[in-house]
Design a protein around this motif. Structure first.
Motif, short mmCIF file in Angstrom:
data_model
loop_
_atom_site.label_atom_id
_atom_site.label_comp_id
_atom_site.label_asym_id
_atom_site.label_seq_id
_atom_site.Cartn_x
_atom_site.Cartn_y
_atom_site.Cartn_z
N ASP A 177 -24.29 10.33 54.60
CA ASP A 177 -25.43 10.56 53.68
C ASP A 177 -25.62 9.15 52.75
N CYS A 178 -24.56 8.66 52.43
CA CYS A 178 -24.67 7.37 51.39
C CYS A 178 -23.73 6.36 51.78
N ASN A 179 -24.13 5.03 52.16
CA ASN A 179 -23.27 4.28 52.67
C ASN A 179 -24.10 2.82 52.31
N LYS A 180 -23.58 1.56 52.87
CA LYS A 180 -24.21 0.40 52.69
C LYS A 180 -25.46 0.24 53.63
N GLU A 181 -25.58 0.89 54.29
CA GLU A 181 -26.95 0.98 55.10
C GLU A 181 -28.33 1.73 54.50
N ARG A 182 -27.46 2.83 53.93
CA ARG A 182 -28.40 4.06 53.06
C ARG A 182 -27.80 3.86 51.56
N LEU A 183 -28.19 2.81 50.93
CA LEU A 183 -27.81 2.98 49.24
C LEU A 183 -28.25 4.15 48.50
N CYS A 184 -27.55 4.85 48.31
CA CYS A 184 -27.93 5.94 47.37
C CYS A 184 -27.71 5.47 45.95
N LYS A 185 -28.74 6.20 45.19
CA LYS A 185 -28.98 6.00 43.80
C LYS A 185 -28.03 6.42 42.90
N TYR A 186 -27.73 7.49 42.93
CA TYR A 186 -26.90 8.35 42.08
C TYR A 186 -26.01 9.23 42.62
N ALA A 187 -24.71 9.52 42.14
CA ALA A 187 -23.75 10.61 42.41
C ALA A 187 -23.24 11.19 41.02
N TRP A 188 -23.11 12.71 41.19
CA TRP A 188 -22.39 13.45 40.34
C TRP A 188 -21.11 14.17 40.82
N MET A 189 -20.15 14.41 40.28
CA MET A 189 -19.10 15.38 40.52
C MET A 189 -18.93 16.36 39.29
N MET A 190 -18.98 17.70 39.50
CA MET A 190 -19.18 18.37 38.55
C MET A 190 -18.16 19.75 38.84
#
Length: 236
Positions: free
Chosen positions: A203-216
């Motif tokens: 889902d998120c990696n150096k090829e697919r740079l995600c913008k944000y993450a949250w842990m809740m």
């Protein structure tokens, strides 16, 4: 009123007491002896935010054991709430679940949940315990797809190496940025505390740079189900 004087265990507790009227924002909760300042995602159902990161965040996540213990950053922005508070929140008697929220490069939001979720005490090096996964993200913490299993791992920081690698995973750099504190194996199929790459398997990696993450976190639905049955019994 009673509500003004009693302390709240978490954001969900506060949301229920407000009859669902409480809004997103900064609140004081008290799961143990001392109060904690947290950000509550009330609109999404009373989640207590325990981590937030923005890619290329100005907040440094390359911190010591002591800093990860009591947290850093601003709860309204990028932060780690603190391993001690994660333990206090999840140690029971109620069961909690962990919510992961990711925003990918195309601004698509993906969610995943682990139910139940528990962080053990400092004597156990804040070991991670996870239950069943469901959601639209990959299961990057309990599925051994890349030979890295984060479930049941101890927490590692740059000054406290508890991982299963011959070097310290928290110190390993990508483009000059160290990994930061995390429940590493040898090393990671997921890491939400590296400042320049939010990493969550496919889902998120150096090829697919995600913008944000949250842990809740919030109480598990199973516990709420039991409470509801108890309430109905009281009314009869």
């Amino acid at each position: 009123s009673l509500a003004e004087h009693r302390s709240f265990l978490d954001c969900y507790d506060m949301l229920m007491t407000s009859s669902g009227q409480a809004r997103d924002g900064v609140y004081l909760i008290q799961p143990a002896e001392s109060p904690i300042v947290v950000y509550c995602a009330m609109h999404e159902g009373g989640w207590t935010v325990v981590q937030h990161i923005t890619v290329n965040s100005s907040v440094d996540f390359d911190r010591t054991w002591a800093e990860y213990k009591y947290g850093f950053g601003e709860v309204t922005g990028d932060h780690w709430l603190g391993n001690e508070y994660l333990h206090q929140l999840t140690r029971g008697p109620a069961y909690y679940k962990l919510g992961i929220k990711l925003v990918d490069p195309d601004a698509v939001t993906k969610m995943g949940e682990y139910d139940p979720f528990l962080v053990e005490d400092e004597a156990s090096s804040y070991r991670l315990r996870l239950g069943l996964f469901q959601g639209t993200t990959a299961d990057a913490l309990t599925m051994d797809t890349e030979n890295y299993l984060h479930d049941n791992q101890k927490f590692t920081t740059k000054d406290r190496d508890n991982d299963n690698y011959f070097q310290n995973c928290a110190k390993l750099e990508f483009q000059g940025v160290p990994g930061g504190g995390w429940w590493y194996d040898a090393c990671a199929g997921a890491n939400l505390n590296r400042r320049n790459v939010i990493y969550w398997q496919k889902d998120c990696n150096k090829e697919r740079l995600c913008k944000y993450a949250w842990m809740m976190v919030r109480p598990t639905d199973r516990v709420k189900l039991i409470q509801t049955k108890d309430c109905q019994r009281d009314e009869l």
